[in-house]
Write an enzyme that holds these catalytic residues in place. Structure first.
Site, PDB file in Angstrom:
ATOM      1  N   LYS A 148       2.304   1.666   3.918  1.00 21.50           N
ATOM      2  CA  LYS A 148       1.794   1.554   4.348  1.00 21.50           C
ATOM      3  C   LYS A 148       1.907   1.210   5.197  1.00 21.50           C
ATOM      4  CE  LYS A 148      -2.225   5.008   2.908  1.00 21.50           C
ATOM      5  NZ  LYS A 148      -1.962   4.129   1.715  1.00 21.50           N
ATOM      6  N   ASP A 152       1.015  -1.342  -0.186  1.00 22.15           N
ATOM      7  CA  ASP A 152      -0.009  -0.475   0.145  1.00 22.15           C
ATOM      8  C   ASP A 152       0.663   0.971   0.025  1.00 22.15           C
ATOM      9  OD1 ASP A 152      -3.091   0.998   0.240  1.00 22.15           O
ATOM     10  OD2 ASP A 152      -2.214   1.078   2.175  1.00 22.15           O
ATOM     11  N   LYS A 198      -8.615  14.764  -2.891  1.00 22.84           N
ATOM     12  CA  LYS A 198      -9.399  13.629  -1.923  1.00 22.84           C
ATOM     13  C   LYS A 198      -8.793  14.751  -0.438  1.00 22.84           C
ATOM     14  CE  LYS A 198      -7.041  10.018   0.489  1.00 22.84           C
ATOM     15  NZ  LYS A 198      -6.264   8.473   0.355  1.00 22.84           N
ATOM     16  N   LYS A 253      -7.898  -1.683   3.517  1.00 24.84           N
ATOM     17  CA  LYS A 253      -7.138  -0.381   3.289  1.00 24.84           C
ATOM     18  C   LYS A 253      -7.349  -0.092   5.191  1.00 24.84           C
ATOM     19  CE  LYS A 253      -6.250   3.305   0.441  1.00 24.84           C
ATOM     20  NZ  LYS A 253      -5.112   2.202   0.050  1.00 24.84           N
TER      21      LYS A 253
END
Ligand SMILES: NC(=O)c1ccc[n+]([C@@H]2O[C@H](COP(=O)([O-])OP(=O)(O)OC[C@H]3O[C@@H](n4cnc5c(N)ncnc54)[C@H](O)[C@@H]3O)[C@@H](O)[C@H]2O)c1
Length: 460
Positions: free
Chosen positions: A403, A246, A335, A295
């Site tokens: 991540k 990620d 975003k 996520k």
């Protein structure tokens, strides 16, 4: 020195923006912004190209370690949607429209290869995109052979020595890991493939297996648990690098710096509330619970090593931490992330930070994708690791860019931005100056797989 890159999800926002941005550099185009200012392609947001090392000469990693030029990347890829790259760039709506207009002819010539898709692993709202896929009845063994053939064909036609495969396709749901399938040796997963257990083997695992069996590094830009132990075993035996998971680009990158910063100040972070909304196709996919869950997990664990590394402050207690993602089509790729950090300060006081971050998601992700590729390529070219050490497939210097990074040799996961950056620079420096770069003998892929190539001579 050229490098082949195969993107899984090349027609998505990240994939198409990456391809068009590289092309914009190669073609040296310019465009005007809304105020009439002339703009040129740049690499802002790339640690490798634009950040400075701690060396005395303050060179970038790119300059200091003679990395492959972005202009020498040859990119191909798969997508479940058949749109050519010109259509994909317009659909994404990320780049200034004049860029696509100037590159249209070249982008139109790029068409994604036919992809392997299993509707049950991503959101049901993606089904309408799936018009460029292998037949759903194809057994997994044939799919693996087909993907391997596509990679081998790309390697041959692009005339690149190395090819790296990178997943930037939709976030998949997590797979429930079973010890006798996903654990242990590669043969466990191979057995599931040979018995066509589509319920146990995700599409991303299939791309990863094909890539590793073809001797190509595999990198996972999404949160799902693709790189299970049986695939790590395969990567170790094939002497192929893997990295993930990620991309760390926005809110989590900030968090991995903020947690460290506050804790170093002696302030105990007692809660973090992280809210996002976005309107691109990633947001649409994440609006279904099973994909959001993947996520949520990758975003959550980023605080763990700060808590463990500051026992006096936290006494092992994690802050309350909540993550929310909402889909608002109107904002497209732009975003919005709102974070509230509450810290315990002196004598029972509280300090609250409210951070509001607005960014074009893919414009943050693309320079990170470039960094990941150039660093991986560097370690491949350096002969993997310093001599005298056995090969370890998890490319942990890449942790800065992910991540939920893969663990290092000692099982440790580093999330803290500052520490990750130091590890990246140190590993590159050591590898660059190592006297002997060991040559590893790759176990023949035929001895690792009972799966044969398909006769199909069609690679699309
Ligand atoms: N800042 C960021 O943009 C960012 C940060 C971290 C992680 N990510 C992750 O990167 C991934 C891509 O993001 P995006 O904004 O480009 O998403 P996107 O939805 O625009 O693109 C994904 C593409 O993958 C394709 N696809 C889906 N399943 C596939 C399969 N099995 N084989 C081949 N192609 C397939 C889709 O058709 C689509 O074109 C997502 O998982 C996202 O969560 C993005």
């Amino acid at each position: 020195m050229t490098l082949g890159v195969l993107l899984v999800g090349v027609g998505g926002n990240n994939g198409s923006t990456f391809v068009a941005s590289l092309m914009a550099h190669k073609e040296k185009i310019s465009w005007k912004d809304h105020s009439g200012k002339i703009c040129f392609p740049d690499w802002l947001g790339s640690t490798v190209m634009m950040g400075s090392t701690s060396r005395e000469d303050r060179k970038s990693l790119f300059e200091a370690y003679s990395l492959t030029s972005p202009e020498d990347l040859i990119v191909g890829g798969w997508d479940i949607n058949s749109a050519n790259l010109s259509e994909a760039v317009r659909r994404a709506g990320v780049l200034n429209w004049q860029i696509e207009e100037q590159l249209r002819e070249k982008l139109e010539a790029l068409v994604p290869m036919r992809a392997y898709y299993d509707a049950s692993y991503i959101a049901s709202n993606q089904e309408e995109r799936a018009d460029n896929v292998l037949s759903a009845d194809t057994p997994l063994s044939e799919i693996l052979a087909h993907l391997r053939l596509q990679i081998a064909h790309f390697k041959m036609t692009s005339k690149t020595e190395d090819v790296i495969v990178l997943w930037t396709a939709n976030t998949e749901k997590m797979v429930d890991e079973l010890a006798d399938v996903h654990g242990g040796r590669w043969e466990n997963l191979e057995r599931a493939i040979l018995s066509n257990r589509k319920d146990l083997v995700s599409p991303s695992m299939m791309y990863a297996a094909a890539s590793i069996l073809e001797g190509c590094a595999y990198l996972n830009g999404s949160p799902q648990n693709t790189l299970v132990p049986s695939l790590r075993d395969l990567a170790g035996r094939m002497k192929v690098f893997i990295g993930g998971n990620d991309f760390k680009t926005g809110q989590t990158r900030f968090k991995s710096m903020m947690m460290d910063f506050l804790s170093l100040c002696g302030i105990r972070v007692s809660s973090i509330a992280s809210y996002n909304h976005l309107g691109n196709n990633d947001g649409k996919n994440l609006s279904e619970d099973h994909c959001f869950r993947s996520k949520e997990l990758s975003k959550r664990d980023v605080v763990l090593d700060v808590v463990e590394g500051n026992p006096k402050l936290y006494e092992g207690k994690n802050p309350d931490h909540c993550i929310v993602i909402k889909y608002i089509p109107n904002v497209g790729d732009s975003k919005r992330a709102i974070d509230e950090y509450v810290g315990d300060i002196f004598m029972g006081g509280k300090q609250t930070f409210s951070i509001y971050n607005v960014c074009e998601d893919s414009l943050l992700a693309v320079p990170v994708i470039l960094d990941i590729l150039l660093v991986t390529d560097f370690f491949i070219r350096q002969g993997l690791t310093r001599s005298g050490r056995t090969f370890f497939p998890n490319l942990t210097p890449l942790s800065l860019f992910f991540k939920a990074p893969l663990p290092d040799r000692d099982g440790r996961v580093v999330n803290i931005f500052r520490e990750q950056h130091a590890i990246l620079e140190k590993s590159m420096d050591e590898s660059f100056h190592a006297e002997v770069s060991s040559v590893f003998i790759t176990e023949s892929s035929s001895s690792l797989s009972n799966l044969s190539f398909t006769d199909e001579d069609e690679y699309k």
